[in-house]
Motif scaffolding. Structure first.
Motif, PDB file in Angstrom:
ATOM      1  N   LEU A 276       0.825  -1.214   0.000  1.00  0.00           N
ATOM      2  CA  LEU A 276       0.000   0.000   0.000  1.00  0.00           C
ATOM      3  C   LEU A 276       0.856   1.261   0.000  1.00  0.00           C
ATOM      4  O   LEU A 276       0.582   2.236  -0.681  1.00  0.00           O
ATOM      5  CB  LEU A 276      -0.933   0.015   1.212  1.00  0.00           C
ATOM      6  CG  LEU A 276      -2.141  -0.941   1.152  1.00  0.00           C
ATOM      7  CD1 LEU A 276      -2.861  -0.945   2.493  1.00  0.00           C
ATOM      8  CD2 LEU A 276      -3.108  -0.535   0.045  1.00  0.00           C
ATOM      9  N   SER A 282      -1.458   7.900  -6.135  1.00  0.00           N
ATOM     10  CA  SER A 282      -1.660   8.446  -4.802  1.00  0.00           C
ATOM     11  C   SER A 282      -3.130   8.558  -4.440  1.00  0.00           C
ATOM     12  O   SER A 282      -3.731   9.617  -4.455  1.00  0.00           O
ATOM     13  CB  SER A 282      -0.983   9.816  -4.726  1.00  0.00           C
ATOM     14  OG  SER A 282      -0.557  10.020  -3.434  1.00  0.00           O
ATOM     15  N   ASN A 283      -3.708   7.353  -4.083  1.00  0.00           N
ATOM     16  CA  ASN A 283      -5.108   7.342  -3.663  1.00  0.00           C
ATOM     17  C   ASN A 283      -5.243   7.812  -2.220  1.00  0.00           C
ATOM     18  O   ASN A 283      -6.323   8.087  -1.747  1.00  0.00           O
ATOM     19  CB  ASN A 283      -5.671   5.921  -3.753  1.00  0.00           C
ATOM     20  CG  ASN A 283      -5.908   5.538  -5.206  1.00  0.00           C
ATOM     21  OD1 ASN A 283      -6.069   6.417  -6.056  1.00  0.00           O
ATOM     22  ND2 ASN A 283      -5.895   4.258  -5.490  1.00  0.00           N
ATOM     23  N   PHE A 284      -4.100   7.825  -1.514  1.00  0.00           N
ATOM     24  CA  PHE A 284      -4.148   8.171  -0.090  1.00  0.00           C
ATOM     25  C   PHE A 284      -3.729   9.615   0.141  1.00  0.00           C
ATOM     26  O   PHE A 284      -2.853  10.135  -0.556  1.00  0.00           O
ATOM     27  CB  PHE A 284      -3.181   7.264   0.699  1.00  0.00           C
ATOM     28  CG  PHE A 284      -3.540   5.820   0.621  1.00  0.00           C
ATOM     29  CD1 PHE A 284      -4.702   5.337   1.238  1.00  0.00           C
ATOM     30  CD2 PHE A 284      -2.726   4.924  -0.075  1.00  0.00           C
ATOM     31  CE1 PHE A 284      -5.007   3.993   1.163  1.00  0.00           C
ATOM     32  CE2 PHE A 284      -3.052   3.588  -0.129  1.00  0.00           C
ATOM     33  CZ  PHE A 284      -4.200   3.106   0.495  1.00  0.00           C
ATOM     34  N   THR A 285      -4.381  10.182   1.114  1.00  0.00           N
ATOM     35  CA  THR A 285      -3.967  11.547   1.495  1.00  0.00           C
ATOM     36  C   THR A 285      -2.678  11.396   2.310  1.00  0.00           C
ATOM     37  O   THR A 285      -2.331  10.280   2.748  1.00  0.00           O
ATOM     38  CB  THR A 285      -5.031  12.201   2.387  1.00  0.00           C
ATOM     39  OG1 THR A 285      -5.120  11.402   3.579  1.00  0.00           O
ATOM     40  CG2 THR A 285      -6.383  12.293   1.706  1.00  0.00           C
ATOM     41  N   SER A 286      -1.966  12.493   2.567  1.00  0.00           N
ATOM     42  CA  SER A 286      -0.708  12.397   3.322  1.00  0.00           C
ATOM     43  C   SER A 286      -0.973  11.924   4.745  1.00  0.00           C
ATOM     44  O   SER A 286      -0.181  11.190   5.346  1.00  0.00           O
ATOM     45  CB  SER A 286       0.038  13.735   3.314  1.00  0.00           C
ATOM     46  OG  SER A 286      -0.795  14.710   3.914  1.00  0.00           O
ATOM     47  N   ASP A 287      -2.129  12.302   5.350  1.00  0.00           N
ATOM     48  CA  ASP A 287      -2.482  11.835   6.699  1.00  0.00           C
ATOM     49  C   ASP A 287      -2.662  10.327   6.724  1.00  0.00           C
ATOM     50  O   ASP A 287      -2.208   9.634   7.636  1.00  0.00           O
ATOM     51  CB  ASP A 287      -3.792  12.507   7.147  1.00  0.00           C
ATOM     52  CG  ASP A 287      -3.517  13.874   7.730  1.00  0.00           C
ATOM     53  OD1 ASP A 287      -2.318  14.264   7.772  1.00  0.00           O
ATOM     54  OD2 ASP A 287      -4.489  14.557   8.152  1.00  0.00           O
ATOM     55  N   GLN A 288      -3.364   9.856   5.697  1.00  0.00           N
ATOM     56  CA  GLN A 288      -3.597   8.400   5.607  1.00  0.00           C
ATOM     57  C   GLN A 288      -2.268   7.669   5.453  1.00  0.00           C
ATOM     58  O   GLN A 288      -2.047   6.611   6.051  1.00  0.00           O
ATOM     59  CB  GLN A 288      -4.517   8.092   4.419  1.00  0.00           C
ATOM     60  CG  GLN A 288      -5.983   8.402   4.721  1.00  0.00           C
ATOM     61  CD  GLN A 288      -6.839   8.298   3.472  1.00  0.00           C
ATOM     62  OE1 GLN A 288      -6.371   8.562   2.360  1.00  0.00           O
ATOM     63  NE2 GLN A 288      -8.102   7.953   3.655  1.00  0.00           N
ATOM     64  N   LYS A 289      -1.375   8.252   4.644  1.00  0.00           N
ATOM     65  CA  LYS A 289      -0.065   7.620   4.433  1.00  0.00           C
ATOM     66  C   LYS A 289       0.726   7.562   5.746  1.00  0.00           C
ATOM     67  O   LYS A 289       1.385   6.559   6.058  1.00  0.00           O
ATOM     68  CB  LYS A 289       0.722   8.402   3.373  1.00  0.00           C
ATOM     69  CG  LYS A 289       0.464   7.888   1.979  1.00  0.00           C
ATOM     70  CD  LYS A 289       1.601   8.270   1.052  1.00  0.00           C
ATOM     71  CE  LYS A 289       1.440   7.521  -0.252  1.00  0.00           C
ATOM     72  NZ  LYS A 289       2.294   8.038  -1.303  1.00  0.00           N
ATOM     73  N   LEU A 291      -0.525   7.414   8.722  1.00  0.00           N
ATOM     74  CA  LEU A 291      -1.134   6.352   9.535  1.00  0.00           C
ATOM     75  C   LEU A 291      -0.670   4.973   9.083  1.00  0.00           C
ATOM     76  O   LEU A 291      -0.348   4.102   9.907  1.00  0.00           O
ATOM     77  CB  LEU A 291      -2.662   6.433   9.438  1.00  0.00           C
ATOM     78  CG  LEU A 291      -3.337   7.430  10.368  1.00  0.00           C
ATOM     79  CD1 LEU A 291      -4.825   7.502  10.080  1.00  0.00           C
ATOM     80  CD2 LEU A 291      -3.103   7.033  11.830  1.00  0.00           C
ATOM     81  N   LEU A 292      -0.612   4.818   7.749  1.00  0.00           N
ATOM     82  CA  LEU A 292      -0.153   3.524   7.194  1.00  0.00           C
ATOM     83  C   LEU A 292       1.284   3.247   7.632  1.00  0.00           C
ATOM     84  O   LEU A 292       1.638   2.131   8.017  1.00  0.00           O
ATOM     85  CB  LEU A 292      -0.228   3.558   5.663  1.00  0.00           C
ATOM     86  CG  LEU A 292      -1.565   3.171   5.039  1.00  0.00           C
ATOM     87  CD1 LEU A 292      -1.503   3.322   3.521  1.00  0.00           C
ATOM     88  CD2 LEU A 292      -1.933   1.725   5.376  1.00  0.00           C
ATOM     89  N   LYS A 294       2.824   4.364  10.321  1.00  0.00           N
ATOM     90  CA  LYS A 294       2.817   4.056  11.759  1.00  0.00           C
ATOM     91  C   LYS A 294       2.461   2.584  11.968  1.00  0.00           C
ATOM     92  O   LYS A 294       3.083   1.856  12.749  1.00  0.00           O
ATOM     93  CB  LYS A 294       1.813   4.943  12.482  1.00  0.00           C
ATOM     94  CG  LYS A 294       2.423   5.471  13.765  1.00  0.00           C
ATOM     95  CD  LYS A 294       1.564   6.437  14.458  1.00  0.00           C
ATOM     96  CE  LYS A 294       2.471   7.132  15.470  1.00  0.00           C
ATOM     97  NZ  LYS A 294       2.001   8.406  15.786  1.00  0.00           N
TER      98      LYS A 294
END
Ligand code: ADP
Length: 475
Positions: A276, A282-289, A291-292, A294
């Motif tokens: 992922l 880039s389907n994920f926002t930077s915040d989501q990335k 979290l991923l 972490k």
């Protein structure tokens, strides 16, 4: 039968008993004197029976007295009793001497009896005194007869008038008798004192021997108790060891099963998260990335922890080491590249100094690799940026000495005693890194010790840490 007694009770009793035997003998002699061709005057049978009965009666009295004294435990009266016995003997024999015809009769011979009695009862001086008294009584009787005093006393059975020449002969013969009394008294007194002393010594050594035997018995008893305790403890120890081995085996089985069961899904999660994160679209926002990332790091930490737990369990387990000859510098050079990315990221410098012609050592390569990996990982982890890590290898006597030195965060003084304990992490270490498990140094120490080596360290907070360990060369 003992003539000499150290025990005064025994001596008094012995004398009284002896009298039961010699009293009838004297009585029999008195009877015989009736047919004695030399006897010039013999006292009558009724007087003899009376005297004999009196003698026996006195003896009975003495017997009762000695029993009483023994029951009441009044030892101080024993001397009076003894003196009473001797005095009564002297009185009896003086009466017999008077009644049986005076000094010309055979009666003076009886005075040996009180002398012998005094030997039994008294000390040598006491028996000499009795010998002297006996002599005095016999010689006194002669003088009493010469001056006609005996003749006036009732029961006199002598010849009556004694001439001066006769008295001289008599006196000289009684002087000889008295001398014999003295010699007998002195000799037997001396003998009795020697025997008494020997008996005292003997009883003392007997007492000592008894004491020794008692001590020996107690010692033996103690030894037996100790041996029994030892056997019991040994059995208990064996049982406990068996139980511990069983528990350790069960624990190892459990740890490895759980670890293996966990590793598979965790690896799948790691793989998924990695995929992922690396996705280019880039389907994920930077915040989501974030979290991923972490989640990926936490998952990695769990995988590392499982790895360490498996490692510590293996290091502890009693399974044998597979020893082969290994070249330690080669092993180190093999491990260093594993940390290349972190070393570069932190700008660290690693130097290795190896003494020339360092001999190979016999060790388990897998386990030794774990040692170097853990120590290097710590040095890298706890070094500040631009830090220097020095590794030195030397031969010292029959040991290979390895030093790992860094100038990193160090270990706080108050926590230094705990660093080889399972799961221990110093507070400053937790601030700079939260991935550690606190198992690394425990694994290192177990492995080194199982190879016959020793590990130690020196550290100062904010200055650095130095781990030194040795491994035997000729194994
Ligand atoms: P960890 O996984 O925490 O590194 P270790 O058992 O390897 O566990 O180490 C135990 C603790 O010893 C660490 O948490 C740290 O506090 C301390 N320690 C070990 N090596 C170093 C070092 N080179 N410098 C500073 N502290 C160290």
């Amino acid at each position: 039968m003992k003539l000499v007694h150290t025990n005064k009770f025994e001596a008094n009793k012995w004398l009284i008993t002896a009298r039961w035997f010699y009293a009838p003998a004297i009585f029999a002699m008195g009877l015989l004197s009736k047919v004695d061709p030399f006897g010039n005057g013999v006292f009558p049978v009724p007087t003899m029976i009376f005297l004999f009965s009196l003698f026996i009666l006195t003896n009975v009295m003495f017997w009762i007295l000695v029993q009483r004294i023994e029951i009441l435990d009044q030892r101080k009266y024993l001397n009076f009793l003894g003196t009473g016995q001797i005095v009564s003997e002297l009185i009896f024999f003086s009466i017999i001497l008077h009644l049986s015809g005076g000094v010309e009769s055979v009666a003076p011979i009886f005075f040996f009896i009180p002398i012998v009695s005094s030997i039994v009862l008294f000390n040598p001086l006491g028996s000499l005194f009795i010998a002297f008294l006996s002599g005095l009584l016999v010689n006194g009787t002669i003088l009493l007869e010469y001056f006609g005093i005996s003749q006036k006393l009732p029961g006199y059975a002598g010849r009556g008038v004694i001439e001066f020449q006769e008295i001289l002969v008599m006196l000289s013969s009684t002087v000889i008798i008295t001398a014999v009394y003295f010699i007998v008294g002195a000799l037997s007194g001396y003998l009795s004192s020697v025997i008494k002393r020997r008996e005292t010594l003997l009883s003392e050594s007997k007492r000592k021997a008894q004491l020794q035997a008692e001590k020996l018995r107690l010692l033996n008893e103690e030894y037996n108790n100790f041996a029994r305790k030892l056997v019991r403890q040994d059995m208990e120890l064996k049982r406990e060891t068996q139980e511990a081995e069983e528990l350790s085996r069960e624990k190892s089985e459990f740890v490895s099963t759980v670890a293996h069961q966990l590793r598979t899904p965790l690896s799948a999660i790691k793989w998924t998260l990695n995929a992922l994160l690396n996705e280019s679209s880039s389907n994920f926002t930077s915040d989501q990335k974030a979290l991923l990332l972490k989640a990926y790091e936490s998952n990695d930490r769990i995988i590392n922890l499982i790895q360490d737990m498996l490692g510590s369990d293996r290091a502890e387990s009693q399974t044998g080491l597979s020893l082969v000859e290994i070249n330690i510098p080669d092993l180190i050079n093999n491990v260093i590249p594993d940390f290349k990315s972190t070393v570069e990221k932190k700008g660290l410098k690693i130097t290795v100094h190896t003494e020339k012609d360092l001999p190979k050592i016999k060790a388990d390569p897998q386990k030794m690799r774990a040692v170097f990996q853990n120590l290097l990982e710590n040095a890298v982890k706890y070094s500040n940026r631009k830090g220097v890590i020095k590794i030195e290898l030397n031969k010292e006597d029959n040991f290979l000495k390895v030093v790992f030195e860094d100038n990193g965060i160090g270990i706080p003084k108050e926590q230094q005693s705990d660093i080889f304990k399972k799961f221990f992490r110093a507070k400053n270490a937790m601030q700079v890194d939260n991935t550690g498990s606190g198992l690394g140094l425990f694994i290192v120490k177990s492995i080194i010790e199982r190879h016959g080596g020793k590990i130690d360290f020196e550290s100062e907070e904010n200055k650095g840490t130095k781990f030194i360990f040795t491994l035997p060369l000729n194994k």
